[in-house]
Design a protein around this motif. Structure first.
Motif, PDB file in Angstrom:
ATOM      1  N   LEU A  12       0.826  -1.198   0.000  1.00 35.50           N
ATOM      2  CA  LEU A  12       0.000   0.000   0.000  1.00 35.50           C
ATOM      3  C   LEU A  12       0.863   1.252   0.000  1.00 35.50           C
ATOM      4  O   LEU A  12       2.037   1.216   0.399  1.00 35.50           O
ATOM      5  N   ARG A  13       0.252   2.341  -0.392  1.00 34.16           N
ATOM      6  CA  ARG A  13       0.842   3.655  -0.164  1.00 34.16           C
ATOM      7  C   ARG A  13       0.241   4.193   1.132  1.00 34.16           C
ATOM      8  O   ARG A  13      -0.897   3.856   1.498  1.00 34.16           O
ATOM      9  N   GLU A  16      -3.697   4.694   2.220  1.00 36.77           N
ATOM     10  CA  GLU A  16      -4.627   3.754   1.587  1.00 36.77           C
ATOM     11  C   GLU A  16      -5.179   2.774   2.629  1.00 36.77           C
ATOM     12  O   GLU A  16      -4.641   2.633   3.721  1.00 36.77           O
ATOM     13  N   ASP A  17      -6.256   2.109   2.237  1.00 35.68           N
ATOM     14  CA  ASP A  17      -6.918   1.166   3.131  1.00 35.68           C
ATOM     15  C   ASP A  17      -6.606  -0.273   2.740  1.00 35.68           C
ATOM     16  O   ASP A  17      -6.280  -0.548   1.576  1.00 35.68           O
TER      17      ASP A  17
END
Lengths: 112, 114
Positions: A12-13, A16-17
């Motif tokens: 993820l970045r 993010e979720d």
């Protein structure tokens, strides 16, 4: 019987979720969630006991479905510190023994 | 701070040479667990104590033994370590009986076999 976690890995970045799932073929007494960073001890996140239960703190929450066969861990607005391997630990019935069977783990990497 | 302490953090032993890993806790918890964790795998329960009652998992090799002389201490003895026993060994505790309590883990002992 070992629970099945999915996905195996997530990248993820920041911000993010992510959702991590833990499934069992049979109803469970409880589900525990832990996070383990490389070379460190697993750290407790939360326990779910009741079908339909949802609980959480800060930006990490979890649910346990009505049949008590699936739990999901929700990580919202992820931070770099969320990186690590997440394990669900399941406690099979008939009674709570304190013994956990861990899933194979989901590796989460959060990038800047 | 109350905690679970494992010593040593790293242990190297020779093939077949007995080795003992130790765990102590200041949480005054009734239950203590020993797990084996191999690289990129989940922790696997070897055995646990509820107070002095010892509970062995069915698939734990006979090579692995444990002692709990008192509430605070628990030991893992590997009588004749083989190459396949190289792993991280985690000690954990839980309190209030076993009812829905989280497990508190020590930092582990990484065992290498030469």
């Amino acid at each position: 019987q070992q629970p099945v976690q999915s996905p195996q890995a997530v990248i993820l970045r920041e911000g993010e979720d992510a959702v991590i799932n833990c499934s069992s073929s049979k109803a469970l007494y409880s589900v525990h969630w832990y996070r383990q960073k490389h070379g460190e001890a697993p750290v407790f996140l939360m326990i779910l006991l009741k079908g339909g239960e949802q609980k959480g703190h800060d930006k990490i929450s979890a649910s346990f479905n009505e049949k008590k066969q699936q739990s999901s861990l929700y990580l919202t607005a992820s931070q770099l510190s969320y990186s690590g391997t997440y394990f669900c630990g399941t406690e099979p019935p008939p009674s709570n023994t304190g013994k956990l069977i861990f899933g194979q783990g989901t590796t989460l990497q959060v990038k800047p | 701070d109350a905690m679970v302490i494992q010593n040593p953090r790293y242990q190297v032993t020779q093939f077949g040479k007995p080795v003992t890993l130790s765990c102590s806790q200041t949480l005054n918890h009734n239950v203590m667990y020993w797990y084996q964790q191999k690289s990129s795998q989940a922790p696997k329960l070897l055995f646990h104590y509820y107070d002095k009652d010892f509970n062995n998992e069915a698939d734990t090799p006979d090579n692995f033994q444990s002692r709990r002389p008192n509430t605070s201490f628990c030991f893992l003895d590997i009588r004749s370590p083989g190459l396949g026993d190289a792993a991280m060994y985690l000690c954990a505790t839980s309190g209030g009986g076993v009812n829905n309590q989280p497990q508190h883990f020590g930092d582990g002992t990484r065992l290498s076999i030469l």
